[in-house]
Write a protein that holds these residues in place. Structure first.
Motif, PDB file in Angstrom:
ATOM      1  N   ALA A   1      -5.441  -7.722  -5.615  1.00  0.00           N
ATOM      2  CA  ALA A   1      -5.713  -7.034  -4.170  1.00  0.00           C
ATOM      3  C   ALA A   1      -5.044  -5.834  -4.001  1.00  0.00           C
ATOM      4  O   ALA A   1      -5.616  -4.971  -3.384  1.00  0.00           O
ATOM      5  N   CYS A   2      -3.623  -5.654  -4.266  1.00  0.00           N
ATOM      6  CA  CYS A   2      -2.862  -4.510  -4.081  1.00  0.00           C
ATOM      7  C   CYS A   2      -3.200  -3.521  -4.913  1.00  0.00           C
ATOM      8  O   CYS A   2      -3.398  -2.426  -4.337  1.00  0.00           O
TER       9      CYS A   2
ATOM     10  N   THR B   1     -13.819  -2.923  -4.520  1.00  0.00           N
ATOM     11  CA  THR B   1     -13.386  -2.212  -3.578  1.00  0.00           C
ATOM     12  C   THR B   1     -13.623  -0.930  -3.145  1.00  0.00           C
ATOM     13  O   THR B   1     -13.825  -0.387  -2.342  1.00  0.00           O
TER      14      THR B   1
ATOM     15  N   ASP C   1      -6.360  -2.255  -3.095  1.00  0.00           N
ATOM     16  CA  ASP C   1      -6.155  -1.355  -1.678  1.00  0.00           C
ATOM     17  C   ASP C   1      -5.696  -0.140  -2.221  1.00  0.00           C
ATOM     18  O   ASP C   1      -5.883   0.990  -1.549  1.00  0.00           O
ATOM     19  N   ASN C   2      -4.721   0.126  -3.118  1.00  0.00           N
ATOM     20  CA  ASN C   2      -4.309   1.564  -3.452  1.00  0.00           C
ATOM     21  C   ASN C   2      -5.370   2.332  -3.941  1.00  0.00           C
ATOM     22  O   ASN C   2      -5.385   3.304  -4.103  1.00  0.00           O
TER      23      ASN C   2
ATOM     24  N   GLU D   1     -12.015  -6.708  -9.046  1.00  0.00           N
ATOM     25  CA  GLU D   1     -11.384  -6.432  -7.588  1.00  0.00           C
ATOM     26  C   GLU D   1     -11.420  -5.074  -7.255  1.00  0.00           C
ATOM     27  O   GLU D   1     -11.614  -4.676  -6.027  1.00  0.00           O
TER      28      GLU D   1
ATOM     29  N   ALA E   1      -8.480   2.238  -3.289  1.00  0.00           N
ATOM     30  CA  ALA E   1      -9.556   2.722  -2.188  1.00  0.00           C
ATOM     31  C   ALA E   1      -8.583   3.886  -1.439  1.00  0.00           C
ATOM     32  O   ALA E   1      -9.313   4.773  -1.261  1.00  0.00           O
ATOM     33  N   ARG E   2      -7.245   4.013  -1.441  1.00  0.00           N
ATOM     34  CA  ARG E   2      -6.430   4.815  -0.893  1.00  0.00           C
ATOM     35  C   ARG E   2      -6.667   6.171  -1.665  1.00  0.00           C
ATOM     36  O   ARG E   2      -7.021   7.188  -1.176  1.00  0.00           O
TER      37      ARG E   2
ATOM     38  N   LEU F   1       0.820  -1.180  -0.065  1.00  0.00           N
ATOM     39  CA  LEU F   1       0.135  -0.189  -0.122  1.00  0.00           C
ATOM     40  C   LEU F   1       0.954   1.318   0.038  1.00  0.00           C
ATOM     41  O   LEU F   1       1.645   1.398   0.926  1.00  0.00           O
TER      42      LEU F   1
END
Length: 326
Positions: free
Chosen positions: A75-76, A129, A79-80, A125, A82-83, A40
């Protein structure tokens, strides 16, 4: 019709975005890709490549900015993404088109066009997310070595949740060599139910007309064409309305160049700022002989203060060149 400014690493940074969107005609723009590998990323990484996030994800001219991510781990990337959304990104764009060898060797960009299933997994994904109100879009080429999987890739992206596709109408192997195969954009639009943008080799209003005829799509993304002719989006928008825009040539471009240099001096390390100025002058030389003359004058200059002096003495000198060449 919408006209977008392409994300081009090492060329269309915050300064270029600010200057070009300030000219007008651009409906939205995209960051240079943010490379995501196995972690992240800190907020500072997003803010460095997308400083417009601090001003509502818009350039000074008010043009909306999308944040582009590049990577291969679903997945990575999610997550990024979403950030990035928490930091203010209004749209997440995914890069499946970068042809750079170093990027492709690390499983990023166009090399993923060999794996439609992975494209689907990434978009699915990321779409799952990020907040539902934030669109997820994608940019692709026609393939890696060939166009064999082009339609499969487009379907995979759209079916996984990409709300819009930008198609650079060449494979990775074709690089940036003409021609762009705009007829393939039409084939992509036939197999997906989301809007498709045509990208590649649009250097003029005439190119845009041929692109629209062959691709059948209205929306376009401009890259090198807009960098080398800053009012191209305005010219195309006028042509779409049945009008002709008469640009003011170098007189219109010179103030943009001076503003670009002012910002480069403030934001880029002195060892790199001259190279950025010369990089843009080389692009502008395609359309403006005065840019070629200025490039020749500055070609060997590496000292920022010396460049300041050369640019400052001439508003008259380069203005005379403008009068001679426009």
């Amino acid at each position: 019709m919408q006209i977008a400014l392409a994300p081009m690493e090492g060329l269309v940074d915050e300064i270029m975005r600010d200057v070009l969107t300030g000219v007008g005609g651009v409906d939205w723009c995209v960051t240079e890709f943010i490379r995501v590998s196995d972690r992240l990323l800190p907020a500072s990484q997003f803010r460095r490549l997308a400083p417009e996030l601090a001003q509502g994800a818009r350039t000074a001219a008010g043009t909306p900015l999308r944040v582009q991510l590049l990577g291969s781990d679903p997945a990575c990337l999610a997550d990024n993404a979403a950030r990035a959304c928490r930091l203010g990104a209004p749209v997440i764009d995914l890069n499946f088109g970068c042809p750079a060898r170093t990027v492709n060797k690390s499983r990023g960009g166009a090399v993923l066009l060999k794996e439609p299933e992975l494209l689907h997994a990434i978009v699915r994904e990321v779409r799952r997310t990020v907040p539902a109100a934030i669109p997820v879009t994608a940019k692709m080429r026609l393939g890696f070595e060939s166009t064999d999987l082009a339609l499969d890739c487009a379907r995979a992206l759209a079916e996984a949740g990409a709300g819009q596709l930008v198609v650079h109408a060449r494979t990775k192997a074709q690089g940036y060599r003409p021609p762009a195969h705009w007829e393939w954009v039409a084939r992509v639009q036939e197999v997906v139910a989301v809007p498709v943008y045509a990208n590649g080799e649009i250097w003029s209003v005439e190119d845009w007309r041929r692109c629209r005829e062959l691709s059948g799509v209205e929306d376009i993304m401009l890259g090198r064409g807009l960098v080398s002719c800053p009012d191209l989006a305005l010219q195309i928008a006028a042509a779409r309305r049945g009008e002709v825009r008469q640009p003011d040539g170098w007189r219109e471009v010179l103030p943009l160049l001076l503003e670009f240099w002012r910002q480069a001096r403030n934001k880029i390390a002195p060892r790199y700022a001259p190279g950025r100025l010369k990089q843009w002058l080389a692009q502008l030389s395609r359309n403006y002989p005065q840019a070629a003359a200025l490039f020749a004058t500055l070609r060997r200059e590496t000292d920022c203060e010396r460049i300041d002096a050369l640019l400052a003495q001439p508003v008259a000198r380069w203005g005379d060149l403008a009068a001679a060449g426009s």
